[in-house]
Design a protein around this motif. Structure first.
Motif, PDB file in Angstrom:
ATOM      1  N   GLN A 111      23.619  55.701  15.943  1.00 27.42           N
ATOM      2  CA  GLN A 111      23.897  54.292  15.657  1.00 27.42           C
ATOM      3  C   GLN A 111      22.779  53.403  16.174  1.00 27.42           C
ATOM      4  OE1 GLN A 111      28.190  54.371  17.196  1.00 27.42           O
ATOM      5  NE2 GLN A 111      28.307  52.801  15.616  1.00 27.42           N
ATOM      6  N   ALA A 112      22.313  53.694  17.384  1.00 24.31           N
ATOM      7  CA  ALA A 112      21.220  52.907  17.963  1.00 24.31           C
ATOM      8  C   ALA A 112      19.971  53.020  17.101  1.00 24.31           C
ATOM      9  CB  ALA A 112      20.935  53.381  19.383  1.00 24.31           C
ATOM     10  N   LEU A 113      19.660  54.232  16.661  1.00 22.39           N
ATOM     11  CA  LEU A 113      18.463  54.455  15.861  1.00 22.39           C
ATOM     12  C   LEU A 113      18.567  53.794  14.492  1.00 22.39           C
ATOM     13  CD1 LEU A 113      15.724  55.867  15.916  1.00 22.39           C
ATOM     14  CD2 LEU A 113      16.834  57.901  14.951  1.00 22.39           C
ATOM     15  N   SER A 114      19.776  53.746  13.949  1.00 23.18           N
ATOM     16  CA  SER A 114      19.951  53.091  12.646  1.00 23.18           C
ATOM     17  C   SER A 114      19.690  51.593  12.733  1.00 23.18           C
ATOM     18  CB  SER A 114      21.363  53.345  12.107  1.00 23.18           C
ATOM     19  OG  SER A 114      22.340  52.634  12.873  1.00 23.18           O
ATOM     20  N   LEU A 115      19.934  51.028  13.908  1.00 22.00           N
ATOM     21  CA  LEU A 115      19.719  49.593  14.116  1.00 22.00           C
ATOM     22  C   LEU A 115      18.297  49.281  14.556  1.00 22.00           C
ATOM     23  CD1 LEU A 115      23.079  48.791  15.941  1.00 22.00           C
ATOM     24  CD2 LEU A 115      22.414  48.004  13.661  1.00 22.00           C
ATOM     25  N   ASP A 116      17.641  50.252  15.180  1.00 21.09           N
ATOM     26  CA  ASP A 116      16.268  50.066  15.639  1.00 21.09           C
ATOM     27  C   ASP A 116      15.491  51.342  15.351  1.00 21.09           C
ATOM     28  OD1 ASP A 116      13.878  49.608  16.898  1.00 21.09           O
ATOM     29  OD2 ASP A 116      14.725  49.138  18.873  1.00 21.09           O
ATOM     30  N   LYS A 117      14.822  51.354  14.205  1.00 23.23           N
ATOM     31  CA  LYS A 117      14.103  52.549  13.769  1.00 23.23           C
ATOM     32  C   LYS A 117      12.977  52.928  14.725  1.00 23.23           C
ATOM     33  CE  LYS A 117      16.492  52.698   9.937  1.00 23.23           C
ATOM     34  NZ  LYS A 117      17.533  53.742   9.736  1.00 23.23           N
ATOM     35  N   GLY A 118      12.529  51.991  15.526  1.00 24.75           N
ATOM     36  CA  GLY A 118      11.449  52.262  16.453  1.00 24.75           C
ATOM     37  C   GLY A 118      11.906  52.772  17.804  1.00 24.75           C
ATOM     38  N   MET A 119      13.192  53.006  17.971  1.00 28.72           N
ATOM     39  CA  MET A 119      13.710  53.464  19.263  1.00 28.72           C
ATOM     40  C   MET A 119      13.475  54.967  19.401  1.00 28.72           C
ATOM     41  SD  MET A 119      17.493  52.866  20.954  1.00 28.72           S
ATOM     42  CE  MET A 119      17.340  51.098  21.168  1.00 28.72           C
ATOM     43  N   LYS A 120      12.287  55.325  19.841  1.00 25.85           N
ATOM     44  CA  LYS A 120      11.908  56.735  19.914  1.00 25.85           C
ATOM     45  C   LYS A 120      12.754  57.500  20.937  1.00 25.85           C
ATOM     46  CE  LYS A 120       8.140  56.155  23.258  1.00 25.85           C
ATOM     47  NZ  LYS A 120       6.685  56.408  23.518  1.00 25.85           N
ATOM     48  N   GLU A 121      13.234  56.797  21.970  1.00 27.39           N
ATOM     49  CA  GLU A 121      14.051  57.474  22.982  1.00 27.39           C
ATOM     50  C   GLU A 121      15.329  58.030  22.358  1.00 27.39           C
ATOM     51  OE1 GLU A 121      13.110  54.306  23.180  1.00 27.39           O
ATOM     52  OE2 GLU A 121      11.667  54.156  24.822  1.00 27.39           O
ATOM     53  N   ALA A 122      15.930  57.255  21.448  1.00 32.67           N
ATOM     54  CA  ALA A 122      17.145  57.709  20.781  1.00 32.67           C
ATOM     55  C   ALA A 122      16.841  58.907  19.885  1.00 32.67           C
ATOM     56  CB  ALA A 122      17.752  56.569  19.964  1.00 32.67           C
ATOM     57  N   ARG A 123      15.725  58.837  19.165  1.00 36.28           N
ATOM     58  CA  ARG A 123      15.346  59.942  18.290  1.00 36.28           C
ATOM     59  C   ARG A 123      15.116  61.220  19.093  1.00 36.28           C
ATOM     60  NH1 ARG A 123      11.572  57.559  16.189  1.00 36.28           N
ATOM     61  NH2 ARG A 123      12.563  56.839  14.274  1.00 36.28           N
ATOM     62  N   GLU A 124      14.446  61.110  20.222  1.00 38.11           N
ATOM     63  CA  GLU A 124      14.191  62.274  21.059  1.00 38.11           C
ATOM     64  C   GLU A 124      15.480  62.860  21.614  1.00 38.11           C
ATOM     65  OE1 GLU A 124      11.515  60.671  23.923  1.00 38.11           O
ATOM     66  OE2 GLU A 124       9.778  60.727  22.584  1.00 38.11           O
ATOM     67  N   LYS A 125      16.420  61.976  21.991  1.00 41.89           N
ATOM     68  CA  LYS A 125      17.703  62.449  22.522  1.00 41.89           C
ATOM     69  C   LYS A 125      18.499  63.196  21.445  1.00 41.89           C
ATOM     70  CE  LYS A 125      18.000  61.261  26.892  1.00 41.89           C
ATOM     71  NZ  LYS A 125      18.293  62.262  27.950  1.00 41.89           N
ATOM     72  N   ILE A 126      18.464  62.700  20.232  1.00 40.55           N
ATOM     73  CA  ILE A 126      19.180  63.349  19.135  1.00 40.55           C
ATOM     74  C   ILE A 126      18.630  64.760  18.918  1.00 40.55           C
ATOM     75  CG2 ILE A 126      19.618  63.299  16.647  1.00 40.55           C
ATOM     76  CD1 ILE A 126      19.547  60.184  16.903  1.00 40.55           C
ATOM     77  N   GLN A 127      17.302  64.858  18.880  1.00 41.71           N
ATOM     78  CA  GLN A 127      16.660  66.154  18.699  1.00 41.71           C
ATOM     79  C   GLN A 127      17.008  67.103  19.844  1.00 41.71           C
ATOM     80  OE1 GLN A 127      12.541  65.046  18.375  1.00 41.71           O
ATOM     81  NE2 GLN A 127      12.719  64.388  16.238  1.00 41.71           N
ATOM     82  N   GLN A 128      17.046  66.570  21.038  1.00 40.37           N
ATOM     83  CA  GLN A 128      17.356  67.383  22.233  1.00 40.37           C
ATOM     84  C   GLN A 128      18.792  67.884  22.204  1.00 40.37           C
ATOM     85  OE1 GLN A 128      16.584  65.367  25.960  1.00 40.37           O
ATOM     86  NE2 GLN A 128      18.203  66.548  26.981  1.00 40.37           N
ATOM     87  N   LEU A 129      19.729  67.017  21.842  1.00 39.62           N
ATOM     88  CA  LEU A 129      21.157  67.365  21.912  1.00 39.62           C
ATOM     89  C   LEU A 129      21.609  68.196  20.711  1.00 39.62           C
ATOM     90  CD1 LEU A 129      22.605  63.992  23.257  1.00 39.62           C
ATOM     91  CD2 LEU A 129      22.346  66.139  24.507  1.00 39.62           C
ATOM     92  N   GLU A 130      20.901  68.096  19.609  1.00 39.33           N
ATOM     93  CA  GLU A 130      21.320  68.844  18.425  1.00 39.33           C
ATOM     94  C   GLU A 130      20.680  70.222  18.327  1.00 39.33           C
ATOM     95  OE1 GLU A 130      22.696  65.591  15.121  1.00 39.33           O
ATOM     96  OE2 GLU A 130      20.606  66.250  15.047  1.00 39.33           O
ATOM     97  N   LYS A 131      19.896  70.606  19.327  1.00 42.26           N
ATOM     98  CA  LYS A 131      19.295  71.946  19.335  1.00 42.26           C
ATOM     99  C   LYS A 131      20.364  73.021  19.433  1.00 42.26           C
ATOM    100  CE  LYS A 131      14.734  70.874  21.261  1.00 42.26           C
ATOM    101  NZ  LYS A 131      13.813  71.079  22.402  1.00 42.26           N
TER     102      LYS A 131
END
Length: 275
Positions: A255-275
């Motif tokens: 949800q955070a990433l959908s609102l702020d496409k530049g939020m790299k921290e959220a993108r990294e967390k998603i990749q980390q947790l979905e492994k």
């Protein structure tokens, strides 16, 4: 801990408004990070460089170019323009204030504080006081509260009351005074219930003390006040993550990433947790 804040302070200088930058509070003095954000100059800025060569005595053009350099993270160039202006008008409060903002954006807190103080020696404007106090608060400087008291004594209204309470709350949070931190952040929200940064800061006080349920409640409430505020969902996700609720954390990070496409921290967390 990533703390992205924007105090909403600004000042008009010769008809041009310079805005205080959003900043990562956990990386306030990282000059390398600031430099790495350097952007390509816009065609307008490039043409302004050429125009200034033809009209080197134009203070308006020079200030406008300084603003463009600053927004593109060309900080040495912006500072050079400000120095040129100050050399001709060293008692101009606005120029010193603007130069301090460039230092702040570049990540050089010490020089920013020095130039905010120079501006205040010329004119005791509340904007400069608050900008100075916010940097002092992050550095745990006890003079923070004295500067805030000066602004409060001006009785400028609820907007400034909210800013003063917020910065005081940040100071107390950084110095480990949880009780006063929460009290001041609540005062901020009483003056302005839409002050989103105060919700995040309040939630982080609980978060830092591992009171993740209380932190989550604050972050959820923040998202109910402003449903488009990405940070509220990001920190909900962080709370869920610490509570070992992986699915809920991933959902909120998305949800955070959908609102702020530049939020790299959220993108990294998603990749980390979905492994």
């Amino acid at each position: 801990m990533i703390r992205i804040m924007n105090y909403g302070l600004s000042i008009a200088v010769a008809g041009i408004t310079l805005f205080a930058s959003c900043k990562d509070k956990s990386n306030n003095n990282d000059k390398d990070t600031a430099t790495s954000s350097r952007k390509e100059l816009s065609p307008e800025a490039q043409s302004l460089v050429s125009l200034l060569k033809l009209r080197p005595d134009s203070a308006g053009l020079r200030l406008k170019l300084a603003v463009m350099y600053d927004s593109a993270a060309w900080y040495p160039e912006a500072l050079a323009q400000m120095d040129s202006l100050i050399k001709k008008d060293s008692l101009n409060y606005g120029l010193w204030y603007s130069k301090a903002q460039v230092w702040e954006h570049s990540g050089d807190t010490a020089r920013a504080i020095k130039d905010y103080e120079r501006a205040l020696h010329i004119y005791p404007a509340p904007e400069a006081m608050l900008s100075l106090a916010s940097l002092m608060a992050e550095n745990k400087n006890p003079q923070t509260l004295a500067v805030i008291d000066n602004v409060n004594h001006m009785r400028l209204g609820r907007e400034y009351d909210a800013h003063c309470a917020f910065i005081s709350g940040v100071y107390y949070a950084r110095t480990g005074d949880t009780t006063n931190a929460i009290k001041q952040l609540n005062n901020c929200l009483a003056a302005n219930y839409t002050y989103m940064e105060a919700y995040i800061e309040k939630g982080l006080v609980y978060f830092d003390h591992q009171q993740y349920d209380k932190a989550l409640d604050v972050f959820k409430f923040a998202s109910s006040i402003n449903t488009l505020y990405a940070d509220a969902y990001y920190y909900q996700a962080r709370a869920y993550e610490m509570m070992n609720k992986k699915d809920s954390a991933v959902l909120r990070f998305k949800q955070a990433l959908s609102l702020d496409k530049g939020m790299k921290e959220a993108r990294e967390k998603i990749q980390q947790l979905e492994k």
